[in-house]
Design a protein around this motif. Sequence first.
Motif, PDB file in Angstrom:
ATOM      1  N   THR A 159     -20.049  43.831  -6.150  1.00 51.73           N
ATOM      2  CA  THR A 159     -18.626  43.806  -5.791  1.00 51.73           C
ATOM      3  C   THR A 159     -18.139  45.174  -5.343  1.00 51.73           C
ATOM      4  OG1 THR A 159     -18.293  42.100  -7.480  1.00 51.73           O
ATOM      5  CG2 THR A 159     -16.328  43.179  -6.603  1.00 51.73           C
ATOM      6  N   LYS A 160     -17.427  45.165  -4.231  1.00 46.18           N
ATOM      7  CA  LYS A 160     -16.781  46.385  -3.738  1.00 46.18           C
ATOM      8  C   LYS A 160     -15.269  46.189  -3.767  1.00 46.18           C
ATOM      9  CE  LYS A 160     -17.059  49.754   0.059  1.00 46.18           C
ATOM     10  NZ  LYS A 160     -17.647  50.800  -0.815  1.00 46.18           N
ATOM     11  N   ILE A 161     -14.544  47.149  -4.332  1.00 50.54           N
ATOM     12  CA  ILE A 161     -13.082  47.117  -4.332  1.00 50.54           C
ATOM     13  C   ILE A 161     -12.600  47.889  -3.107  1.00 50.54           C
ATOM     14  CG2 ILE A 161     -10.982  47.582  -5.637  1.00 50.54           C
ATOM     15  CD1 ILE A 161     -12.977  45.634  -6.968  1.00 50.54           C
ATOM     16  N   ILE A 162     -11.828  47.209  -2.278  1.00 55.24           N
ATOM     17  CA  ILE A 162     -11.385  47.788  -1.011  1.00 55.24           C
ATOM     18  C   ILE A 162      -9.863  47.857  -0.985  1.00 55.24           C
ATOM     19  CG2 ILE A 162     -11.414  47.544   1.506  1.00 55.24           C
ATOM     20  CD1 ILE A 162     -14.054  46.040   1.248  1.00 55.24           C
ATOM     21  N   ALA A 163      -9.330  48.988  -0.565  1.00 49.42           N
ATOM     22  CA  ALA A 163      -7.890  49.175  -0.483  1.00 49.42           C
ATOM     23  C   ALA A 163      -7.313  48.394   0.693  1.00 49.42           C
ATOM     24  CB  ALA A 163      -7.559  50.658  -0.342  1.00 49.42           C
ATOM     25  N   GLY A 164      -6.090  47.890   0.529  1.00 51.23           N
ATOM     26  CA  GLY A 164      -5.412  47.151   1.574  1.00 51.23           C
ATOM     27  C   GLY A 164      -5.615  45.665   1.410  1.00 51.23           C
ATOM     28  N   SER A 165      -5.581  44.947   2.518  1.00 52.77           N
ATOM     29  CA  SER A 165      -5.801  43.506   2.505  1.00 52.77           C
ATOM     30  C   SER A 165      -6.883  43.183   3.523  1.00 52.77           C
ATOM     31  CB  SER A 165      -4.512  42.757   2.833  1.00 52.77           C
ATOM     32  OG  SER A 165      -4.000  43.171   4.088  1.00 52.77           O
ATOM     33  N   PRO A 166      -7.566  42.048   3.365  1.00 50.39           N
ATOM     34  CA  PRO A 166      -8.658  41.711   4.297  1.00 50.39           C
ATOM     35  C   PRO A 166      -8.175  41.710   5.740  1.00 50.39           C
ATOM     36  CG  PRO A 166      -8.703  40.251   2.398  1.00 50.39           C
ATOM     37  CD  PRO A 166      -7.427  41.042   2.287  1.00 50.39           C
ATOM     38  N   ALA A 167      -8.931  42.382   6.615  1.00 50.71           N
ATOM     39  CA  ALA A 167      -8.510  42.516   8.014  1.00 50.71           C
ATOM     40  C   ALA A 167      -9.621  42.123   8.979  1.00 50.71           C
ATOM     41  CB  ALA A 167      -8.054  43.947   8.283  1.00 50.71           C
ATOM     42  N   GLY A 168     -10.543  41.293   8.519  1.00 47.37           N
ATOM     43  CA  GLY A 168     -11.591  40.822   9.418  1.00 47.37           C
ATOM     44  C   GLY A 168     -12.899  41.555   9.223  1.00 47.37           C
ATOM     45  N   LEU A 169     -13.932  40.983   9.806  1.00 51.10           N
ATOM     46  CA  LEU A 169     -15.290  41.488   9.630  1.00 51.10           C
ATOM     47  C   LEU A 169     -15.443  42.928  10.091  1.00 51.10           C
ATOM     48  CD1 LEU A 169     -18.186  40.587   8.800  1.00 51.10           C
ATOM     49  CD2 LEU A 169     -18.545  39.957  11.192  1.00 51.10           C
ATOM     50  N   ASP A 170     -14.876  43.266  11.239  1.00 49.48           N
ATOM     51  CA  ASP A 170     -15.059  44.599  11.813  1.00 49.48           C
ATOM     52  C   ASP A 170     -14.442  45.694  10.951  1.00 49.48           C
ATOM     53  OD1 ASP A 170     -16.397  43.477  13.927  1.00 49.48           O
ATOM     54  OD2 ASP A 170     -14.659  43.451  15.266  1.00 49.48           O
ATOM     55  N   ALA A 171     -13.488  45.327  10.093  1.00 51.23           N
ATOM     56  CA  ALA A 171     -12.830  46.326   9.251  1.00 51.23           C
ATOM     57  C   ALA A 171     -13.579  46.600   7.955  1.00 51.23           C
ATOM     58  CB  ALA A 171     -11.403  45.863   8.931  1.00 51.23           C
ATOM     59  N   LEU A 172     -14.625  45.818   7.677  1.00 52.19           N
ATOM     60  CA  LEU A 172     -15.363  45.994   6.431  1.00 52.19           C
ATOM     61  C   LEU A 172     -16.379  47.127   6.575  1.00 52.19           C
ATOM     62  CD1 LEU A 172     -16.003  42.250   5.543  1.00 52.19           C
ATOM     63  CD2 LEU A 172     -14.441  43.825   4.376  1.00 52.19           C
ATOM     64  N   PRO A 173     -16.449  48.009   5.609  1.00 57.72           N
ATOM     65  CA  PRO A 173     -17.381  49.129   5.713  1.00 57.72           C
ATOM     66  C   PRO A 173     -18.816  48.703   5.418  1.00 57.72           C
ATOM     67  CG  PRO A 173     -16.257  49.195   3.594  1.00 57.72           C
ATOM     68  CD  PRO A 173     -15.628  48.074   4.377  1.00 57.72           C
ATOM     69  N   ILE A 174     -19.782  49.460   5.998  1.00 60.11           N
ATOM     70  CA  ILE A 174     -21.150  49.287   5.552  1.00 60.11           C
ATOM     71  C   ILE A 174     -21.237  49.841   4.130  1.00 60.11           C
ATOM     72  CG2 ILE A 174     -22.116  49.363   7.870  1.00 60.11           C
ATOM     73  CD1 ILE A 174     -23.002  52.249   7.286  1.00 60.11           C
ATOM     74  N   TRP A 175     -22.280  49.433   3.413  1.00 58.64           N
ATOM     75  CA  TRP A 175     -22.450  49.874   2.031  1.00 58.64           C
ATOM     76  C   TRP A 175     -23.932  50.108   1.811  1.00 58.64           C
ATOM     77  CZ3 TRP A 175     -20.652  46.644  -2.853  1.00 58.64           C
ATOM     78  CH2 TRP A 175     -20.319  47.520  -3.895  1.00 58.64           C
TER      79      TRP A 175
END
Length: 343
Positions: free
Chosen positions: A23-39
């Motif tokens: 699980t990754k906690i991400i700031a903000g709200s979901p904004a689509g695939l392209d906005a997700l960071p690599i991990w």
Amino acid sequence: MTFKAEYIWIDGTEPTAKLRSKTKIIAGSPAGLDALPIWGFDGSSTNQAEGHASDCVLKPVFTCPDPIRGGDDILVLCEVLNIDLTPHATNTRAALAEVEERFAAQEPIFGIEQEYTFFKDGYPLGFPKGGFPAPQGGYYCGVGADEIFGRDVVEAHLDNCLTAGLAISGINAEVMPGQWEFQVGPVSPLEVSDHLWVARWLLYRTAEDFDIAATLDPKPVKGDWNGAGAHTNFSTKAMREGYDAIITACESLGEGSKPLDHVKNYGAGIDDRLTGLHETAPWNEYSYGVSNRGASVRIPWQVEKDGKGYIEDRRPNANVDPYVVTRLIVDTCCSALEKAGQA
């Protein structure tokens, strides 16, 4: 404001890969695939790297709502990359993407029937400890507490898949107690494969809440019981429009070394399941026929009647990698259709 993103990937366990997630906690709200960071993750713990160079990269490729956590939380299916951002050796999705693009004009689509078996305390769900239930027969698509085991888990899994927006198209009880099936598709090769992997993850995760395990073992109980497969239904635009293309596709799967080229990539333990019994063809023989569930590839009766439609490759195991099976079928059949002028 934050949301939880469950990053899911396929590991390097052999002979059958496992699903992993964190699980990754991400700031903000979901904004689509392209906005997700690599991990990243420790590949030395997943059979994907050595300890002295253990970093692997997770690249998001598909996302959907998380039906377990709800709210704004999401599931994120990832490809595994090396640190130079090239596909990892265990990344079978990248090769499928290339083949799908090459034959995109033929509009290939798939529907995959995923069989699986529930286990509880080391026994198939519904099996008496130390013994066996009545022979198979009444369990398939059955009803009643004496024949059906695990329906509460199955219904919860179905609801979770629908909430996630997966292309799940049905469920049914199978021929052995505790054995079930769900179907995904018909959709494109990448879509059916992505959705199937996420549906598998949701199956395991849903069953956790019931203290039940699910397995894709192709022969979970030895003896006079059907195995567990992933029957793979396939068509192209030409096959959906004419019967000659149906025959060309069937013939192409049986040419030269193709039968063994496919079977050896259709899941570990395939020789235990493809015996020529229990609605299977022998693993080392290729055949096709209309309405024949004892053939390697079945042409449904209505396809012959209508003169168009799809074929069903009955050989893939329940534990097959859908990225691999769809790539092989597209490459073999679409190449033959192209050569025959039926693309």
